[in-house]
Design an enzyme around this catalytic site. Structure first.
Site, PDB file in Angstrom:
ATOM      1  N   GLY A  14      27.030  31.756  -3.117  1.00  0.00           N
ATOM      2  CA  GLY A  14      25.950  31.124  -3.879  1.00  0.00           C
ATOM      3  C   GLY A  14      25.724  31.764  -5.243  1.00  0.00           C
ATOM      4  CG  HIS A  15      22.140  30.823  -7.170  1.00  0.00           C
ATOM      5  ND1 HIS A  15      21.228  31.768  -7.542  1.00  0.00           N
ATOM      6  CD2 HIS A  15      21.644  30.251  -6.048  1.00  0.00           C
ATOM      7  CE1 HIS A  15      20.217  31.769  -6.701  1.00  0.00           C
ATOM      8  NE2 HIS A  15      20.456  30.847  -5.774  1.00  0.00           N
TER       9      HIS A  15
END
Ligand SMILES: CC(C)(COP(=O)(O)OP(=O)(O)OC[C@H]1O[C@@H](n2cnc3c(N)ncnc32)[C@H](O)[C@@H]1OP(=O)(O)O)[C@@H](O)C(=O)NCCC(=O)NCCS
Length: 215
Positions: free
Chosen positions: A140-141
């Site tokens: 994820g980010h």
């Protein structure tokens, strides 16, 4: 021009990385696969019809440009073997399956990193050198992943996670957002990491807790 490439490690994952090279070549022919280097298998042995070219030390004898990728899950061994390579003819290409989804915004990936089929890497992510994402991993980010770390199949790393160098994450583990995992820590298969983990430990279970500290 096709680039010569060889794999360190002729075990199960080495054979899978050969398949990854085939899949990349189907979409964009670029690698000429020469064979494997493996310290535990006799030179000349055929593995899926491809030769073992020698031990890792023999990589230093290569006289032509050669790409090397390490198909070794254990981070400490991966690092040790790669550090034996001093030959300036050697480069470390990235191998990314053509079906992998990678964000185009601020994602960097270091040399020698392997990303297998089914993985998804989103945005604002920094992945170091010689990292392995086995089949079906997600990242994820705003996550940072250190050099030599290895992620076994189906690991989910949430957003804003910091994973230091040489971390090993077992199959199916899940790492919750906004935490960190220290250098050389091992996360057991199926663990759910919901608090940060210190360096040099083995952590297992749900929630993941250190069960031992390693040298
Ligand atoms: C975590 C792991 C590395 C531990 O291996 P180890 O250092 O040899 O440790 P042990 O097997 O002695 O286990 C230590 C303790 O943790 C427990 N344990 C080990 N792995 C566990 C796991 N994944 N989940 C829950 N408990 C686990 C053991 O039962 C043992 O408990 P005990 O002391 O109460 O008997 C290993 O079990 C593991 O999960 N490896 C991941 C394998 C993997 O994903 N392979 C993918 C190949 S593609």
């Amino acid at each position: 021009m096709m680039k010569d490439i060889a794999i360190i490690g002729a075990g199960g994952f080495g054979r899978e990385v050969k398949m990854l090279i085939d899949q990349i070549n189907l979409v964009n022919p670029q690698f000429n696969f020469l064979g494997f280097y493996d310290d535990g298998i006799e030179q000349g042995t055929l593995v899926n019809n491809h030769p073992v070219l020698g031990g890792v030390a023999d990589i230093n004898l290569a006289s032509n440009d050669l790409g090397i990728v390490a198909a070794i899950g254990l981070p400490s061994l991966k690092k040790k073997l790669l550090e034996k390579i001093t030959n300036p003819k050697i480069s470390f290409p990235k191998l990314i399956h053509p079906g992998v989804i990678i964000g185009t915004d601020d994602v960097t990936i270091g040399e020698g990193t392997i990303i297998c089929a089914g993985s998804i890497i989103t945005v604002n992510i920094k992945i170091g050198a010689h990292v392995i994402f086995n089949l079906g991993c997600t990242v994820g980010h705003d996550t940072i992943i250190g050099d030599y770390s290895s992620f076994m199949p189906s690991v989910n790393v949430s957003g804003e996670v910091v994973i230091e160098n040489e971390v090993y994450v077992g199959t199916g583990a899940k790492i919750i957002n906004q935490l960190s995992i220290g250098t050389k820590t091992i996360v057991g298969a199926g663990a759910v990491v919901y608090k940060s983990l210190p360096a040099n430990c083995t952590a297992v279970g749900i929630p993941a807790k250190p069960v031992k500290f390693n040298d």
